[in-house]
Design an enzyme around this catalytic site. Sequence first.
Site, short mmCIF file in Angstrom:
data_model
loop_
_atom_site.label_atom_id
_atom_site.label_comp_id
_atom_site.label_asym_id
_atom_site.label_seq_id
_atom_site.Cartn_x
_atom_site.Cartn_y
_atom_site.Cartn_z
N GLU A 1 -24.67 -36.41 -53.06
CA GLU A 1 -24.06 -35.51 -53.88
C GLU A 1 -25.04 -34.41 -54.69
O GLU A 1 -26.27 -34.85 -54.82
CB GLU A 1 -23.21 -36.57 -54.80
CG GLU A 1 -21.96 -36.99 -54.17
CD GLU A 1 -21.30 -37.80 -54.92
OE1 GLU A 1 -20.16 -37.85 -54.87
OE2 GLU A 1 -21.92 -38.66 -55.78
N CYS B 1 -28.38 -30.39 -60.33
CA CYS B 1 -28.83 -31.62 -60.30
C CYS B 1 -28.92 -32.13 -58.70
O CYS B 1 -27.86 -32.04 -58.03
CB CYS B 1 -27.94 -32.58 -60.93
SG CYS B 1 -28.39 -34.08 -61.04
N CYS C 1 -30.51 -45.30 -53.44
CA CYS C 1 -32.03 -45.42 -54.29
C CYS C 1 -32.16 -47.02 -53.76
O CYS C 1 -31.43 -47.78 -53.95
CB CYS C 1 -31.54 -45.23 -55.60
SG CYS C 1 -33.11 -45.44 -56.81
N CYS D 1 -31.29 -50.25 -60.87
CA CYS D 1 -31.04 -50.10 -62.30
C CYS D 1 -29.71 -50.44 -62.56
O CYS D 1 -28.75 -50.08 -61.85
CB CYS D 1 -31.38 -48.65 -62.80
SG CYS D 1 -32.86 -48.33 -62.45
N CYS E 1 -26.54 -48.11 -63.35
CA CYS E 1 -26.40 -46.88 -62.36
C CYS E 1 -25.83 -47.11 -61.24
O CYS E 1 -25.98 -48.01 -60.38
CB CYS E 1 -27.89 -46.30 -62.19
SG CYS E 1 -28.08 -44.89 -60.90
N CYS F 1 -24.16 -38.16 -65.14
CA CYS F 1 -25.48 -38.87 -64.78
C CYS F 1 -25.18 -40.15 -64.48
O CYS F 1 -24.36 -41.02 -65.02
CB CYS F 1 -26.33 -39.17 -66.11
SG CYS F 1 -26.89 -37.58 -66.62
N1 SAH Z 1 -33.96 -41.98 -60.08
C1 SAH Z 1 -34.46 -41.14 -61.06
C2 SAH Z 1 -33.53 -39.80 -61.26
C3 SAH Z 1 -31.92 -40.04 -60.85
S1 SAH Z 1 -31.22 -40.76 -62.37
C4 SAH Z 1 -34.24 -41.74 -62.27
O1 SAH Z 1 -33.93 -42.94 -62.43
O2 SAH Z 1 -34.98 -41.10 -63.20
C5 SAH Z 1 -30.91 -39.58 -63.60
C6 SAH Z 1 -30.84 -40.21 -65.04
O3 SAH Z 1 -29.32 -40.54 -65.32
C7 SAH Z 1 -31.76 -41.21 -65.37
O4 SAH Z 1 -32.16 -41.17 -66.53
C8 SAH Z 1 -30.75 -42.55 -65.17
O5 SAH Z 1 -31.29 -43.35 -65.82
C9 SAH Z 1 -29.35 -42.10 -65.76
N2 SAH Z 1 -28.44 -42.57 -65.45
C10 SAH Z 1 -28.31 -43.48 -64.44
N3 SAH Z 1 -26.76 -44.07 -64.46
C11 SAH Z 1 -26.31 -43.86 -65.60
C12 SAH Z 1 -25.12 -43.78 -66.35
N4 SAH Z 1 -24.30 -44.72 -65.62
N5 SAH Z 1 -24.82 -43.38 -67.56
C13 SAH Z 1 -25.70 -42.28 -67.91
N6 SAH Z 1 -26.83 -42.15 -67.24
C14 SAH Z 1 -27.19 -42.83 -66.39
FE1 SF4 Z 2 -32.50 -45.33 -58.68
FE2 SF4 Z 2 -30.36 -44.95 -60.49
FE3 SF4 Z 2 -32.53 -46.27 -61.15
FE4 SF4 Z 2 -32.71 -43.70 -60.93
S1 SF4 Z 2 -31.35 -44.76 -62.45
S2 SF4 Z 2 -34.17 -45.14 -60.20
S3 SF4 Z 2 -31.23 -43.37 -59.19
S4 SF4 Z 2 -31.06 -46.87 -59.51
#
Ligand code: SAH
Ligand code: SF4
Length: 393
Positions: free
Chosen positions: A117, A130, A137, A141, A144, A370
């Site tokens: 996406e 973006c 991934c 996390c 996420c 995000c």
């Molecule tokens: N993997 C990289 C880049 C992609 S995530 C990283 O983690 O930095 C982009 C941003 O969105 C990151 O700061 C991530 O922590 C945040 N993010 C992920 N899931 C989210 C959610 N459900 N609500 C708000 N932000 C989120």
């Molecule tokens: Fe991967 Fe989501 Fe963690 Fe970013 S926030 S490192 S995309 S699992």
Amino acid sequence: MTEANAPVTQDVLTIPRKLPETGKVNLVGLTREQLRDALIEAGTPEKQAKMRLGQVWQWIYYWGVRDFAQMTNLSKDYRALLTEKFEIGLPEIVTRQVSEDGTRKYLLRIAGGHEVETVYIPEEGRGTLCVSSQVGCTLTCTFCHTGTQKLVRNLTAGEIVGQVLVARDDLGEWPEPGQPKPEERLVSNVVLMGMGEPLYNFDNVRDAMQVVMDGEGISLSRRRITLSTSGVVPMIARAAEEIGCLLAISFHATTNETRDKLVPINKKWNIAELLQALRDYPRLSNSERITFEYVMLKGVNDSDDDARRLVKLIRGIPAKINLIPFNEWPGAPYQRSDWERIEAFADIIYKAGYASPIRTPRGEDIMAACGQLKSATERARKSKAQIAAEAGL
Ligand code: SAH
Ligand code: SF4
């Protein structure tokens, strides 16, 4: 495998450039050097290679041409040669959704039938694309959505550049011959904040950004590119040295205990190690501050104490703190902090001297915000109980 290194396993693959479907080499995403080599290998005389490279590059990246037949300053024979050997291949748009707020989300199909996406966020006077760096991934996390997707593969440089080309095609952002260049860019900024951890696909991300920054093509300044990482400490300096872009860190917690749960890569490189790498970031300056991303999770990381610890931890680092209200997704084990809580948190940070913008969620109605990205290739979701268990809740 020990638990400490389990979340950072890199059992991912990158699909080879020569696509089995056509047998042709895709030119999109090749660096200048690689493109030159490809042209020579296809029969371009070495003496002409530099000139041909410049011409083809401009057609693809300045004019947005997708068909060799339109490259009118090349001879007919040479165009035929290019058509025979090469293609200008872009990811295929599977769906394109437009949110009430103008945000566009593209679901793109790439080689092997995988899907990623890409999200376009229009704002006053600018527009941010973006971009994803991986399918899924490997990191997990717990807040996420992308982290719950099991299938993972690295995107090729071509697939990363391809996302920018697809968006510019869809927005109609290519110059018209004979027309003055529009003052305002539609895609004025690129953020590597889509699916995936960009520093686990470093070479492809770097090559792709070199193409995007190239002054004879898309020509986006390095200061308009932001790479977001969850904290792959050994790769952080290379982002400055080899890409030169701005950096964002998914920080999200102020104690190792909480960060271990939210951002499991913290078990490998903890808060102190991460902050040291940031203090050493070769491009650190007041004009190029590091963005600390902080997702606001109700009752988990949103107390006044957290806010105070946060400003204490990052003291001395030119920084801005981006507060992200948690974006919910089906089965998510967290809730968004209340608005008053977010404001109180922001206030403490602001009074400590940091800009503390609260990121307005964009494109929520189309799950484009995000952390909501997750492709349909692998919809089979972990159960709520499974996610909660992994989050240690
Ligand atoms: N993997 C990289 C880049 C992609 S995530 C990283 O983690 O930095 C982009 C941003 O969105 C990151 O700061 C991530 O922590 C945040 N993010 C992920 N899931 C989210 C959610 N459900 N609500 C708000 N932000 C989120
Ligand atoms: Fe991967 Fe989501 Fe963690 Fe970013 S926030 S490192 S995309 S699992």
